[in-house]
Design a protein around this motif. Structure first.
Motif, PDB file in Angstrom:
ATOM      1  N   ASN A   1      69.362 -53.793 -18.051  1.00  0.00           N
ATOM      2  CA  ASN A   1      68.272 -52.909 -18.470  1.00  0.00           C
ATOM      3  C   ASN A   1      66.933 -53.535 -18.075  1.00  0.00           C
ATOM      4  OD1 ASN A   1      67.577 -50.486 -20.151  1.00  0.00           O
ATOM      5  ND2 ASN A   1      66.396 -52.049 -21.243  1.00  0.00           N
ATOM      6  N   THR A   2      66.015 -52.731 -17.555  1.00  0.00           N
ATOM      7  CA  THR A   2      64.719 -53.246 -17.120  1.00  0.00           C
ATOM      8  C   THR A   2      63.608 -52.694 -18.006  1.00  0.00           C
ATOM      9  OG1 THR A   2      64.444 -51.443 -15.543  1.00  0.00           O
ATOM     10  CG2 THR A   2      65.460 -53.475 -14.723  1.00  0.00           C
ATOM     11  N   CYS A   3      62.420 -53.311 -17.893  1.00  0.00           N
ATOM     12  CA  CYS A   3      61.236 -52.884 -18.645  1.00  0.00           C
ATOM     13  C   CYS A   3      60.088 -52.720 -17.657  1.00  0.00           C
ATOM     14  CB  CYS A   3      60.889 -53.924 -19.715  1.00  0.00           C
ATOM     15  SG  CYS A   3      59.482 -53.477 -20.744  1.00  0.00           S
TER      16      CYS A   3
ATOM     17  N   GLY B   1      57.135 -59.608 -28.888  1.00  0.00           N
ATOM     18  CA  GLY B   1      57.582 -58.368 -28.250  1.00  0.00           C
ATOM     19  C   GLY B   1      57.188 -57.133 -29.036  1.00  0.00           C
TER      20      GLY B   1
ATOM     21  N   ARG C   1      59.345 -54.967 -14.452  1.00  0.00           N
ATOM     22  CA  ARG C   1      60.093 -56.221 -14.605  1.00  0.00           C
ATOM     23  C   ARG C   1      61.555 -56.024 -14.232  1.00  0.00           C
ATOM     24  NH1 ARG C   1      57.333 -56.783 -20.285  1.00  0.00           N
ATOM     25  NH2 ARG C   1      55.446 -57.900 -19.683  1.00  0.00           N
TER      26      ARG C   1
ATOM     27  N   ASP D   1      68.052 -56.771 -22.001  1.00  0.00           N
ATOM     28  CA  ASP D   1      68.797 -57.526 -20.995  1.00  0.00           C
ATOM     29  C   ASP D   1      68.865 -59.011 -21.382  1.00  0.00           C
ATOM     30  OD1 ASP D   1      70.097 -57.828 -18.361  1.00  0.00           O
ATOM     31  OD2 ASP D   1      68.232 -58.852 -17.782  1.00  0.00           O
ATOM     32  N   GLN D   2      67.757 -59.550 -21.859  1.00  0.00           N
ATOM     33  CA  GLN D   2      67.737 -60.947 -22.289  1.00  0.00           C
ATOM     34  C   GLN D   2      68.636 -61.154 -23.509  1.00  0.00           C
ATOM     35  OE1 GLN D   2      65.862 -63.790 -20.811  1.00  0.00           O
ATOM     36  NE2 GLN D   2      66.268 -62.263 -19.213  1.00  0.00           N
TER      37      GLN D   2
ATOM     38  N   THR E   1      63.923 -57.459 -15.759  1.00  0.00           N
ATOM     39  CA  THR E   1      64.675 -57.700 -16.984  1.00  0.00           C
ATOM     40  C   THR E   1      63.972 -56.987 -18.127  1.00  0.00           C
ATOM     41  OG1 THR E   1      65.734 -59.430 -18.330  1.00  0.00           O
ATOM     42  CG2 THR E   1      63.488 -59.881 -17.544  1.00  0.00           C
ATOM     43  N   SER E   2      64.506 -57.115 -19.315  1.00  0.00           N
ATOM     44  CA  SER E   2      63.916 -56.542 -20.521  1.00  0.00           C
ATOM     45  C   SER E   2      64.388 -57.360 -21.706  1.00  0.00           C
ATOM     46  CB  SER E   2      64.362 -55.086 -20.701  1.00  0.00           C
ATOM     47  OG  SER E   2      65.760 -55.040 -20.972  1.00  0.00           O
ATOM     48  N   CYS E   3      63.840 -57.088 -22.873  1.00  0.00           N
ATOM     49  CA  CYS E   3      64.312 -57.790 -24.069  1.00  0.00           C
ATOM     50  C   CYS E   3      65.791 -57.483 -24.319  1.00  0.00           C
ATOM     51  CB  CYS E   3      63.461 -57.414 -25.277  1.00  0.00           C
ATOM     52  SG  CYS E   3      61.786 -58.076 -25.205  1.00  0.00           S
TER      53      CYS E   3
ATOM     54  N   VAL F   1      59.912 -61.708 -20.384  1.00  0.00           N
ATOM     55  CA  VAL F   1      59.673 -60.616 -21.327  1.00  0.00           C
ATOM     56  C   VAL F   1      58.638 -61.046 -22.367  1.00  0.00           C
ATOM     57  CG1 VAL F   1      61.978 -59.620 -21.041  1.00  0.00           C
ATOM     58  CG2 VAL F   1      61.595 -61.316 -22.825  1.00  0.00           C
ATOM     59  N   CYS F   2      58.201 -60.117 -23.178  1.00  0.00           N
ATOM     60  CA  CYS F   2      57.187 -60.398 -24.196  1.00  0.00           C
ATOM     61  C   CYS F   2      57.737 -61.166 -25.395  1.00  0.00           C
ATOM     62  CB  CYS F   2      56.561 -59.093 -24.681  1.00  0.00           C
ATOM     63  SG  CYS F   2      55.723 -58.164 -23.379  1.00  0.00           S
TER      64      CYS F   2
END
Length: 88
Positions: free
Chosen positions: A62-64, A35, A67, A73-74, A69-71, A11-12
């Motif tokens: 949750n995805t982005c 992010g 990707r 999800d992380q 994953t997402s922030c 993620v960002c």
């Protein structure tokens, strides 16, 4: 209070800072480095005072975009890691 820094992957955001209650059940504070600044500040405000289990249940997976994953999800991984620290 339990504090933990988590380095997210895929993620960002570059870092997630987590503060939980002493027993690890409640989120006291969450802050992201990097992010999408506005969105990640909003997530931090929305999860403060909430149950770790409820937030993990809501955000896990949750995805982005494309990707896997997402922030958000992380964040669930960061919360579980901090919770494990509180219980050890």
């Amino acid at each position: 209070m339990v504090t933990s820094d988590f380095k997210p992957r895929g993620v960002c955001a570059r870092m997630i800072h987590v503060e939980l209650s002493d027993d690890g059940s409640t989120i006291e504070h969450v802050a992201f480095e990097g992010g999408c600044n506005g969105n990640l500040k909003a997530i931090g405000k929305l999860v403060a005072g909430q149950s770790v289990d409820e937030i993990v249940s809501l955000l896990e997976g949750n995805t982005c975009g494309p990707r896997k994953t997402s922030c958000a999800d992380q964040l669930t991984l960061a919360l579980r890691e901090a919770q494990a620290q509180a219980r050890s």
